[in-house]
Design a protein around this motif. Structure first.
Motif, short mmCIF file in Angstrom:
data_model
loop_
_atom_site.label_atom_id
_atom_site.label_comp_id
_atom_site.label_asym_id
_atom_site.label_seq_id
_atom_site.Cartn_x
_atom_site.Cartn_y
_atom_site.Cartn_z
N ARG A 182 0.83 -1.21 0.00
CA ARG A 182 0.00 0.00 0.00
C ARG A 182 0.87 1.26 0.00
O ARG A 182 0.55 2.26 -0.66
N ILE A 183 1.96 1.20 0.75
CA ILE A 183 2.89 2.33 0.80
C ILE A 183 3.45 2.62 -0.59
O ILE A 183 3.48 3.77 -1.05
N ASN A 184 3.88 1.58 -1.30
CA ASN A 184 4.45 1.77 -2.63
C ASN A 184 3.43 2.31 -3.61
O ASN A 184 3.73 3.17 -4.44
N LYS A 185 2.19 1.83 -3.52
CA LYS A 185 1.13 2.31 -4.41
C LYS A 185 0.81 3.78 -4.13
O LYS A 185 0.62 4.57 -5.06
N ILE B 93 9.46 4.72 3.11
CA ILE B 93 8.11 4.72 3.67
C ILE B 93 7.49 6.11 3.81
O ILE B 93 6.36 6.24 4.23
N SER B 94 8.25 7.16 3.45
CA SER B 94 7.74 8.51 3.65
C SER B 94 8.37 9.49 2.68
O SER B 94 9.44 9.23 2.09
N PHE B 95 7.71 10.63 2.52
CA PHE B 95 8.24 11.74 1.73
C PHE B 95 8.94 12.70 2.67
O PHE B 95 8.33 13.22 3.61
N VAL B 96 10.22 12.93 2.45
CA VAL B 96 11.04 13.79 3.31
C VAL B 96 11.50 15.00 2.50
O VAL B 96 12.08 14.85 1.42
N THR B 97 11.23 16.20 3.00
CA THR B 97 11.66 17.39 2.29
C THR B 97 11.85 18.55 3.25
O THR B 97 11.56 18.43 4.45
N LYS B 98 12.31 19.69 2.71
CA LYS B 98 12.57 20.88 3.51
C LYS B 98 12.28 22.12 2.67
O LYS B 98 11.93 22.02 1.48
#
Length: 251
Positions: free
Chosen positions: A27-30, A69-74
């Motif tokens: 589900r995470i990948n989708k 598993i997550s979107f990481v940004t700044k």
């Protein structure tokens, strides 16, 4: 100790009837693929990191990097210098490093930007539940951000948006555990002003239990923390009694 036991699978029992964590990863990948397709986020460069932590976890758990598993940004540096002008009043409150505290943000002494600028820099806006991570100066503080109204990142705070139904509260618990802190600080750059890169944050290894077990862990941690708080209150009350008695005896 409670947090350490929680994130290595020793605080609650495993249940063979729990959904396989593999289905959660599917589900995470989708969800990740769909967000990229919708142009909500940019596709992140795959990370080549093979050294899994030397940490024993249950067979039903898996290790994944935060970038998996997550979107990481700044808020990028050029965006800050070109567009962001912090004011004492405005449309959109800004989260700075001083507002990020372990587990829960401290929303005092806020600065603001206008809504037009926040919408222009949509990648670094806070319009979804996420984790906040300080990455410059006082690095590695992590808290859960769950406000409904729009906020925005300052240039020294990163955001971590999980995919699918991975429990943000569980991830917050892990990042604030001794194990999570060790993972964060292993990438610390020893310079005049300590820092973490976004690539380093994405390489943090996270032990992931099945969704049902994540929920059981969170419930158990809350129960044990409540007991600890009650014990602490009793100890303080006892100490106050002793101090009052001592004052009476010597007066």
């Amino acid at each position: 100790t409670i947090l350490h036991l929680a994130v290595i699978g020793k605080l609650v029992s495993q249940n063979n009837n729990d959904e396989s964590v593999t289905l959660l990863l599917d589900r995470i990948n989708k969800h990740k693929t769909q967000r990229v397709k919708n142009k909500e986020i940019q596709k992140q460069i795959p990370i080549s990191t093979k050294t899994v932590p030397n940490l024993s976890i249950p067979n039903s758990w898996v290790f994944k990097t935060l970038g998996d598993i997550s979107f990481v940004t700044k808020l990028a540096g050029f965006e800050y210098s070109k567009y962001i002008k912090l004011k004492d009043e405005g449309d959109v409150p800004v989260i700075r490093a001083q507002n990020v505290r372990p587990f829960t943000p401290e929303l005092k002494n806020l600065k603001f930007i206008d809504l037009k600028t926040s919408k222009l820099l949509f990648r670094s806006s806070l319009d979804k539940k996420c984790l906040l991570v300080t990455f410059i100066g006082s690095i590695g503080d992590v808290c859960l951000f769950d406000k409904d109204e729009r906020w925005h990142l300052a240039p020294n705070v990163a955001k971590v948006e999980t995919y699918a139904d991975l429990n943000l509260k569980y991830l917050n618990l892990f990042m604030n555990s001794p194990n999570g802190r060790e993972e964060i600080l292993k990438f610390k750059k020893s310079t005049a002003q300590p820092s973490l890169s976004m690539g380093a944050i994405r390489q943090i290894w996270v032990p992931i239990p099945p969704v049902e077990e994540q929920n059981r862990i969170l419930k158990k941690v809350d129960e044990l923390f409540n007991i600890c708080n009650q014990l602490k209150a009793l100890i303080v009350k006892k100490e106050n009694k002793q101090n009052n008695l001592a004052s009476i005896l010597i007066s």
